[in-house]
Motif scaffolding. Sequence first.
Motif, PDB file in Angstrom:
ATOM      1  N   GLN A  21      49.976  98.701  76.536  1.00 47.29           N
ATOM      2  CA  GLN A  21      48.586  98.261  76.670  1.00 47.29           C
ATOM      3  C   GLN A  21      48.495  96.755  76.841  1.00 47.29           C
ATOM      4  N   ILE A  62      49.371  96.044  80.452  1.00 46.73           N
ATOM      5  CA  ILE A  62      48.271  96.450  81.345  1.00 46.73           C
ATOM      6  C   ILE A  62      47.098  95.480  81.246  1.00 46.73           C
ATOM      7  N   LYS A  64      46.467  95.505  88.816  1.00 46.78           N
ATOM      8  CA  LYS A  64      45.479  96.585  88.809  1.00 46.78           C
ATOM      9  C   LYS A  64      44.565  96.485  90.033  1.00 46.78           C
ATOM     10  N   GLN A 105      43.938  99.363  92.695  1.00 46.69           N
ATOM     11  CA  GLN A 105      42.579  99.806  93.014  1.00 46.69           C
ATOM     12  C   GLN A 105      42.362  99.811  94.525  1.00 46.69           C
ATOM     13  N   LEU A 149      54.306  97.847  86.203  1.00 45.27           N
ATOM     14  CA  LEU A 149      53.611  98.661  85.214  1.00 45.27           C
ATOM     15  C   LEU A 149      54.348  99.958  84.874  1.00 45.27           C
ATOM     16  N   THR A 194      49.424 107.369  87.238  1.00 38.42           N
ATOM     17  CA  THR A 194      48.381 106.742  86.420  1.00 38.42           C
ATOM     18  C   THR A 194      48.221 107.454  85.075  1.00 38.42           C
ATOM     19  N   THR A 245      51.203 106.273  82.872  1.00 37.52           N
ATOM     20  CA  THR A 245      51.125 104.874  82.447  1.00 37.52           C
ATOM     21  C   THR A 245      49.866 104.546  81.654  1.00 37.52           C
ATOM     22  N   LEU A 293      46.819 104.388  83.043  1.00 35.19           N
ATOM     23  CA  LEU A 293      45.878 103.669  83.929  1.00 35.19           C
ATOM     24  C   LEU A 293      44.820 104.571  84.537  1.00 35.19           C
ATOM     25  N   GLN A 312      41.357 103.424  84.091  1.00 31.68           N
ATOM     26  CA  GLN A 312      41.050 102.047  84.485  1.00 31.68           C
ATOM     27  C   GLN A 312      40.941 101.848  85.986  1.00 31.68           C
ATOM     28  N   LEU A 313      41.241 102.887  86.748  1.00 31.64           N
ATOM     29  CA  LEU A 313      41.121 102.817  88.208  1.00 31.64           C
ATOM     30  C   LEU A 313      40.027 103.769  88.661  1.00 31.64           C
TER      31      LEU A 313
END
Length: 224
Positions: A107, A110, A117, A121, A165, A212, A215, A217, A220-221
């Motif tokens: 974390q 990230i 990121k 994205q 990542l 994702t 990981t 993520l 977050q995407l």
Amino acid sequence: MAATFVSNASTFLPSLSSPSSATSSSVHAQNQRQLVVCKAVNSDEPPFPALVLSKRNLSIGLTTTFLISLAGKGLCSDANAAILEADDDIELLEKVKKDRQKRLEKQSVISSSDKEKGYLQDLVYKLSKVGQAIEKNDLPTAASVLGEKSDAEWVKKTNAALAKLSSSPEEKAEADTVNSSLSTLISSVSQKDIKASTIAFVASANALEKWTLLTGLAGQLKGL
């Protein structure tokens, strides 16, 4: 006169009969002892009951010792099992601590990787537009989004973000799958192969989604 003699005889009878009575008692006692001995010898009962009782006590004692020994072994087994279970609990606790530490470190990485990121994205947006174009059989539009080269600048940035990542072997393996699927997608679209483009697009999208999730993520995407 006769009455007097009888009276005198009666008077002296006890003194005269005493030795005879004692002798008779002695003989009677000897007979009783012989009778007892004969009875003991001829009887079916054990001649030495105390000895038999001692053997019985010995047997009971040995049996008790054996049972206690078994119980002791059982207690030792339970104790050993408890020790092993405690060791397993300690190992499990250590594993939980290590996993938690890894998640915290992940974390932290990230949170400090806003640039990476952003690259990822951008990849999500590109794949969304390409998917819509392929669905319409519009490969020229898909090509304008992806470009014609698999080593384009945006592709390099995407690969770098995936590498940074990815920490575990599974995450790195999935990142490689994203890279290879993306290269195949760019090549297939450039060659105007709609079937190969569709297969490569599905593989790229699935690999990115799985990566994702591995990981952390996924939330977050946007657009996944």
